[in-house]
Motif scaffolding. Sequence first.
Motif, PDB file in Angstrom:
ATOM      1  N   LYS A 165       5.239  58.123 -44.483  1.00  0.00           N
ATOM      2  CA  LYS A 165       5.775  56.936 -45.131  1.00  0.00           C
ATOM      3  C   LYS A 165       4.796  56.314 -46.115  1.00  0.00           C
ATOM      4  CE  LYS A 165       7.665  52.364 -44.121  1.00  0.00           C
ATOM      5  NZ  LYS A 165       8.038  51.397 -43.055  1.00  0.00           N
ATOM      6  N   ASN A 166       3.555  56.135 -45.698  1.00  0.00           N
ATOM      7  CA  ASN A 166       2.587  55.412 -46.529  1.00  0.00           C
ATOM      8  C   ASN A 166       1.974  56.266 -47.623  1.00  0.00           C
ATOM      9  OD1 ASN A 166       2.922  53.030 -45.067  1.00  0.00           O
ATOM     10  ND2 ASN A 166       1.378  53.621 -43.568  1.00  0.00           N
ATOM     11  N   TYR A 167       1.947  57.574 -47.431  1.00  0.00           N
ATOM     12  CA  TYR A 167       1.262  58.450 -48.383  1.00  0.00           C
ATOM     13  C   TYR A 167       2.219  59.385 -49.124  1.00  0.00           C
ATOM     14  CZ  TYR A 167      -3.040  56.835 -46.226  1.00  0.00           C
ATOM     15  OH  TYR A 167      -4.073  56.046 -45.768  1.00  0.00           O
ATOM     16  N   GLY A 168       3.496  59.321 -48.823  1.00  0.00           N
ATOM     17  CA  GLY A 168       4.465  60.166 -49.493  1.00  0.00           C
ATOM     18  C   GLY A 168       4.492  61.580 -48.927  1.00  0.00           C
ATOM     19  N   SER A 169       5.410  62.368 -49.403  1.00  0.00           N
ATOM     20  CA  SER A 169       5.580  63.734 -48.906  1.00  0.00           C
ATOM     21  C   SER A 169       4.877  64.735 -49.808  1.00  0.00           C
ATOM     22  CB  SER A 169       7.075  64.077 -48.826  1.00  0.00           C
ATOM     23  OG  SER A 169       7.679  63.987 -50.110  1.00  0.00           O
ATOM     24  N   LEU A 170       4.787  65.974 -49.321  1.00  0.00           N
ATOM     25  CA  LEU A 170       4.208  67.067 -50.080  1.00  0.00           C
ATOM     26  C   LEU A 170       5.313  67.984 -50.582  1.00  0.00           C
ATOM     27  CD1 LEU A 170       1.124  68.155 -47.928  1.00  0.00           C
ATOM     28  CD2 LEU A 170       1.160  66.655 -49.923  1.00  0.00           C
ATOM     29  N   ASN A 171       5.124  68.506 -51.760  1.00  0.00           N
ATOM     30  CA  ASN A 171       6.063  69.460 -52.348  1.00  0.00           C
ATOM     31  C   ASN A 171       5.343  70.789 -52.495  1.00  0.00           C
ATOM     32  OD1 ASN A 171       8.089  70.779 -53.672  1.00  0.00           O
ATOM     33  ND2 ASN A 171       8.288  69.307 -55.350  1.00  0.00           N
ATOM     34  N   GLN A 172       5.673  71.758 -51.638  1.00  0.00           N
ATOM     35  CA  GLN A 172       5.039  73.075 -51.694  1.00  0.00           C
ATOM     36  C   GLN A 172       5.699  73.917 -52.778  1.00  0.00           C
ATOM     37  OE1 GLN A 172       5.082  75.162 -47.972  1.00  0.00           O
ATOM     38  NE2 GLN A 172       3.683  76.770 -48.660  1.00  0.00           N
ATOM     39  N   GLY A 173       4.888  74.702 -53.479  1.00  0.00           N
ATOM     40  CA  GLY A 173       5.411  75.521 -54.566  1.00  0.00           C
ATOM     41  C   GLY A 173       5.595  74.763 -55.854  1.00  0.00           C
ATOM     42  N   ALA A 174       4.846  73.660 -56.008  1.00  0.00           N
ATOM     43  CA  ALA A 174       4.947  72.857 -57.231  1.00  0.00           C
ATOM     44  C   ALA A 174       3.607  72.192 -57.505  1.00  0.00           C
ATOM     45  CB  ALA A 174       6.042  71.807 -57.107  1.00  0.00           C
ATOM     46  N   LEU A 175       3.379  71.837 -58.761  1.00  0.00           N
ATOM     47  CA  LEU A 175       2.162  71.146 -59.178  1.00  0.00           C
ATOM     48  C   LEU A 175       2.529  69.925 -60.006  1.00  0.00           C
ATOM     49  CD1 LEU A 175      -0.102  74.147 -60.285  1.00  0.00           C
ATOM     50  CD2 LEU A 175      -0.350  72.797 -58.191  1.00  0.00           C
ATOM     51  N   GLU A 176       1.621  68.961 -60.031  1.00  0.00           N
ATOM     52  CA  GLU A 176       1.807  67.782 -60.861  1.00  0.00           C
ATOM     53  C   GLU A 176       1.274  68.064 -62.266  1.00  0.00           C
ATOM     54  OE1 GLU A 176       0.574  63.037 -61.112  1.00  0.00           O
ATOM     55  OE2 GLU A 176      -0.362  64.365 -59.634  1.00  0.00           O
ATOM     56  N   MET A 177       2.119  67.843 -63.262  1.00  0.00           N
ATOM     57  CA  MET A 177       1.709  68.050 -64.644  1.00  0.00           C
ATOM     58  C   MET A 177       0.904  66.850 -65.148  1.00  0.00           C
ATOM     59  SD  MET A 177       5.326  69.590 -66.071  1.00  0.00           S
ATOM     60  CE  MET A 177       4.694  69.869 -67.734  1.00  0.00           C
ATOM     61  N   SER A 178       0.245  67.031 -66.259  1.00  0.00           N
ATOM     62  CA  SER A 178      -0.475  65.936 -66.905  1.00  0.00           C
ATOM     63  C   SER A 178       0.518  64.853 -67.330  1.00  0.00           C
ATOM     64  CB  SER A 178      -1.231  66.465 -68.128  1.00  0.00           C
ATOM     65  OG  SER A 178      -1.731  65.398 -68.902  1.00  0.00           O
ATOM     66  N   ASN A 179       0.090  63.586 -67.264  1.00  0.00           N
ATOM     67  CA  ASN A 179       0.980  62.500 -67.693  1.00  0.00           C
ATOM     68  C   ASN A 179       0.725  62.087 -69.144  1.00  0.00           C
ATOM     69  OD1 ASN A 179      -1.419  61.081 -67.538  1.00  0.00           O
ATOM     70  ND2 ASN A 179      -0.644  59.451 -66.225  1.00  0.00           N
ATOM     71  N   VAL A 180       0.075  62.952 -69.909  1.00  0.00           N
ATOM     72  CA  VAL A 180      -0.198  62.662 -71.318  1.00  0.00           C
ATOM     73  C   VAL A 180       1.102  62.688 -72.127  1.00  0.00           C
ATOM     74  CG1 VAL A 180      -1.339  63.492 -73.411  1.00  0.00           C
ATOM     75  CG2 VAL A 180      -2.550  63.540 -71.225  1.00  0.00           C
ATOM     76  N   ASP A 181       1.358  61.624 -72.876  1.00  0.00           N
ATOM     77  CA  ASP A 181       2.501  61.538 -73.791  1.00  0.00           C
ATOM     78  C   ASP A 181       2.003  61.920 -75.184  1.00  0.00           C
ATOM     79  OD1 ASP A 181       4.603  60.894 -75.439  1.00  0.00           O
ATOM     80  OD2 ASP A 181       4.971  58.933 -74.546  1.00  0.00           O
ATOM     81  N   LEU A 182       2.316  63.133 -75.607  1.00  0.00           N
ATOM     82  CA  LEU A 182       1.778  63.624 -76.885  1.00  0.00           C
ATOM     83  C   LEU A 182       2.253  62.783 -78.064  1.00  0.00           C
ATOM     84  CD1 LEU A 182       1.922  67.513 -76.497  1.00  0.00           C
ATOM     85  CD2 LEU A 182      -0.092  66.052 -76.611  1.00  0.00           C
ATOM     86  N   ALA A 183       3.483  62.290 -78.035  1.00  0.00           N
ATOM     87  CA  ALA A 183       3.971  61.452 -79.135  1.00  0.00           C
ATOM     88  C   ALA A 183       3.120  60.194 -79.273  1.00  0.00           C
ATOM     89  CB  ALA A 183       5.435  61.092 -78.906  1.00  0.00           C
ATOM     90  N   GLN A 184       2.781  59.578 -78.137  1.00  0.00           N
ATOM     91  CA  GLN A 184       1.934  58.384 -78.157  1.00  0.00           C
ATOM     92  C   GLN A 184       0.522  58.716 -78.633  1.00  0.00           C
ATOM     93  OE1 GLN A 184       2.773  55.023 -77.355  1.00  0.00           O
ATOM     94  NE2 GLN A 184       0.781  54.785 -78.342  1.00  0.00           N
ATOM     95  N   GLN A 185       0.006  59.873 -78.200  1.00  0.00           N
ATOM     96  CA  GLN A 185      -1.357  60.252 -78.572  1.00  0.00           C
ATOM     97  C   GLN A 185      -1.474  60.515 -80.070  1.00  0.00           C
ATOM     98  OE1 GLN A 185      -3.811  59.889 -76.387  1.00  0.00           O
ATOM     99  NE2 GLN A 185      -2.186  59.253 -74.980  1.00  0.00           N
ATOM    100  N   PHE A 186      -0.475  61.188 -80.647  1.00  0.00           N
ATOM    101  CA  PHE A 186      -0.518  61.448 -82.084  1.00  0.00           C
ATOM    102  C   PHE A 186      -0.382  60.146 -82.873  1.00  0.00           C
ATOM    103  CE2 PHE A 186       0.776  65.937 -81.030  1.00  0.00           C
ATOM    104  CZ  PHE A 186      -0.388  66.505 -81.492  1.00  0.00           C
TER     105      PHE A 186
END
Length: 315
Positions: free
Chosen positions: A262-283
């Motif tokens: 509950k406090n730490y959330g669940s795990l998703n096996q077979g998946a990764l977290e992508m970068s949260n970089v917004d390229l439109a904002q960065q450019f």
Amino acid sequence: MLPSLYTAISGLRVNQQKLNVTSDNIANSSTTGFKSKNMIFEDMLSQNLSDPSAPVSGGLGGINGRQSGLGVKMAGINTDFTAGSTQTTNRSLDFMANKGGSYFVVSPDGDTSGDNTSGSTDTTTKSYYYTRDGAFTLDEAGNLLTQAGYHVMGYDVSSDNTTSTDTANKPPTKCLKIAQYYNDSGEAEDTPTDATKEKVTSWSVGPSTGIITVKTAGGVSYNVGQIALASFQNEGGLVKDGGNLYESSPNSGDAAYGTPGKNYGSLNQGALEMSNVDLAQQFTDMIVATRAFQANGKIITTDDTILEDLINLKR
């Protein structure tokens, strides 16, 4: 000399740093679990040309002060800790902590007891780091590791699927291991030296518990450990150590340890977290910083022309 020369120099410096931050964000747009950064500007000291005055009864009204700015400086660099999108990999050793603010706990230190099947209870000699990068690997001994070889930390699990120790805010002491062979007692073995040892055919991790379960060729299942997670009072105070690792600091506060739930959330096996970089904002930020840099450079060349005209007055 003209004060605007030095004001423009301060503008060149901070906008160059802004470009450095933006370029780092763009370079890490494909880095697993990367959190983008944003630079904050603030003005420097102002020169008082005249002080403000209050209204005079029956006379003149109040007069505002007159101030001339002397440049700009960097106020800080903030990190955006919002969770990135999910990238499905279908690889059994890839994990994603679904709740933002939850981190895997890793350590470069193995078990001091020399037996990796159970963690050392002495946590004073262990160094703990934290990561959102769940792309783990196994070594020849079955140790669950990061790409750089750091041990993934967790807790022992009893036969009734509960942790054998109170995990509430206690650092994990077990270096997690997924061995290839287990004996009848559920103990990990490195090699199949006798008939009582069975080969592991599959394994899984409970998404809401973090408990690692292996299944042998004989159809027997064993719970071999539980993945630990950590959270912090102030994520912004974490120190980036490179290699997708964070380290706690006096301003982040001590880590609060626990397990998926509950406090730490669940795990998703077979998946990764992508970068949260917004390229439109960065450019967009890159264009703004580039133009600001050019504008400050133009001020310097304009001041140079003025100084040249002043020198030519003597001729």
